[in-house]
Design an enzyme around this catalytic site. Structure first.
Site, PDB file in Angstrom:
ATOM      1  N   ASN A  50       4.694-100.058  -0.837  1.00 35.75           N
ATOM      2  CA  ASN A  50       3.694 -99.810   0.079  1.00 35.75           C
ATOM      3  C   ASN A  50       4.345 -98.485   1.051  1.00 35.75           C
ATOM      4  O   ASN A  50       5.350 -98.588   1.420  1.00 35.75           O
ATOM      5  CB  ASN A  50       3.036-100.720   0.782  1.00 35.75           C
ATOM      6  N   ILE A  51       3.318 -97.525   1.433  1.00 39.57           N
ATOM      7  CA  ILE A  51       3.793 -96.503   2.324  1.00 39.57           C
ATOM      8  C   ILE A  51       2.677 -96.301   3.452  1.00 39.57           C
ATOM      9  O   ILE A  51       1.495 -95.875   2.914  1.00 39.57           O
ATOM     10  CB  ILE A  51       3.875 -95.150   1.391  1.00 39.57           C
ATOM     11  N   GLU A  52       3.068 -96.793   4.497  1.00 38.01           N
ATOM     12  CA  GLU A  52       2.111 -96.694   5.736  1.00 38.01           C
ATOM     13  C   GLU A  52       2.093 -95.549   6.439  1.00 38.01           C
ATOM     14  O   GLU A  52       2.846 -94.570   6.229  1.00 38.01           O
ATOM     15  CB  GLU A  52       2.312 -97.998   6.461  1.00 38.01           C
ATOM     16  N   CYS A  61      -0.902 -98.624  -1.035  1.00 36.38           N
ATOM     17  CA  CYS A  61      -0.268-100.036  -1.307  1.00 36.38           C
ATOM     18  C   CYS A  61       0.745 -99.626  -2.555  1.00 36.38           C
ATOM     19  O   CYS A  61       0.922 -98.547  -3.320  1.00 36.38           O
ATOM     20  CB  CYS A  61      -1.307-100.710  -2.153  1.00 36.38           C
ATOM     21  N   GLU A  63       1.014-101.139  -5.322  1.00 31.99           N
ATOM     22  CA  GLU A  63       0.462-100.980  -6.835  1.00 31.99           C
ATOM     23  C   GLU A  63       0.121 -99.675  -7.284  1.00 31.99           C
ATOM     24  O   GLU A  63       0.518 -99.197  -8.252  1.00 31.99           O
ATOM     25  CB  GLU A  63      -0.567-102.065  -6.878  1.00 31.99           C
ATOM     26  N   CYS A  95      -4.861-105.839  -3.725  1.00 28.77           N
ATOM     27  CA  CYS A  95      -6.157-105.396  -2.941  1.00 28.77           C
ATOM     28  C   CYS A  95      -7.133-104.970  -3.980  1.00 28.77           C
ATOM     29  O   CYS A  95      -6.762-104.538  -5.316  1.00 28.77           O
ATOM     30  CB  CYS A  95      -5.990-104.477  -1.891  1.00 28.77           C
ATOM     31  N   CYS A  98      -6.563-101.608  -5.713  1.00 25.72           N
ATOM     32  CA  CYS A  98      -5.541-101.347  -6.445  1.00 25.72           C
ATOM     33  C   CYS A  98      -5.988-101.866  -7.997  1.00 25.72           C
ATOM     34  O   CYS A  98      -5.675-101.704  -9.216  1.00 25.72           O
ATOM     35  CB  CYS A  98      -4.366-102.112  -6.123  1.00 25.72           C
TER      36      CYS A  98
HETATM   37  N1  THU Z   1      -0.227-104.010   0.374  1.00 23.58           N
HETATM   38  C1  THU Z   1       0.235-103.562  -0.755  1.00 23.58           C
HETATM   39  O1  THU Z   1       0.968-102.683  -0.871  1.00 23.58           O
HETATM   40  N2  THU Z   1      -0.339-104.271  -1.870  1.00 23.58           N
HETATM   41  C2  THU Z   1      -0.936-105.366  -1.796  1.00 23.58           C
HETATM   42  O2  THU Z   1      -1.332-105.880  -2.624  1.00 23.58           O
HETATM   43  C3  THU Z   1      -1.534-105.885  -0.436  1.00 23.58           C
HETATM   44  C4  THU Z   1      -1.230-105.123   0.641  1.00 23.58           C
HETATM   45  C5  THU Z   1       0.301-103.444   1.588  1.00 23.58           C
HETATM   46  C6  THU Z   1      -0.648-102.554   2.618  1.00 23.58           C
HETATM   47  C7  THU Z   1      -0.037-102.724   3.840  1.00 23.58           C
HETATM   48  O3  THU Z   1       1.006-101.504   3.777  1.00 23.58           O
HETATM   49  C8  THU Z   1       0.602-103.893   3.766  1.00 23.58           C
HETATM   50  O4  THU Z   1       0.908-104.382   2.591  1.00 23.58           O
HETATM   51  C9  THU Z   1      -0.235-105.103   4.742  1.00 23.58           C
HETATM   52  O5  THU Z   1      -1.543-105.067   4.112  1.00 23.58           O
END
Ligand code: THU
Length: 140
Positions: A50-52, A61, A63, A95, A98
């Site tokens: 995941n890259i915020e 996300c 995935e 989510c 994804c």
């Molecule tokens: N996130 C994912 O990368 N994949 C998931 O299946 C659930 C959520 C990430 C998004 C965000 O960076 C962090 O998890 C918290 O929601």
């Protein structure tokens, strides 16, 4: 391209690759690292984290990062998916966005495992995660 029939051992290997990918997570806001690993039908494994972003809605996300890596390298059919959420105390599923993206590239019977550690994995399929999937004929 035909799907690869995936053994439990291969799913566990894929989960380990997802765990490794979660270590590269850029998640300074949620502090919730996620890693994903996708086995594509040509036998390759693509990973993502995941890259915020400080503009929160731009977060990608794990995935989708993994899936977009695969497509960028020419792999558009998937055989298995593993998702690692090492900081959760229960298995956190992908989510909705994804789930939609993964079903673009994989059939309903594609196995998916997710969880915080190898001893606490949910094993499911794309069809279970995303029922009543439709409109694939638009891509024909
Ligand atoms: N996130 C994912 O990368 N994949 C998931 O299946 C659930 C959520 C990430 C998004 C965000 O960076 C962090 O998890 C918290 O929601």
């Amino acid at each position: 391209m035909e799907k690869i029939i995936v053994t439990e051992e291969k799913l566990h290997e894929l989960f380990e690759a997802a765990m490794q990918a979660s270590k590269l997570s850029y998640s300074p806001y949620s502090k919730f690292p996620v890693g994903a690993a996708i086995l594509t039908c040509d036998g390759r494994v693509f990973t993502g984290c995941n890259i915020e972003n400080r503009s929160f809605g731009l977060t990608n996300c794990a995935e989708r990062t993994a899936m977009f890596n695969a497509v960028t390298e020419g792999a558009t059919r998937i055989s298995a998916v593993a998702i690692a959420t090492p900081k959760s105390d229960y298995p956190v599923g992908p989510c909705g966005a994804c789930r939609q993206v993964l079903t673009e590239f994989g059939d309903g019977d594609v196995p998916v495992v997710f969880g915080p550690k190898i001893e606490n994995l949910v094993r499911t399929t794309l069809a279970e995660l995303y029922p009543y999937d439709s409109l694939h004929e638009l891509a024909d």
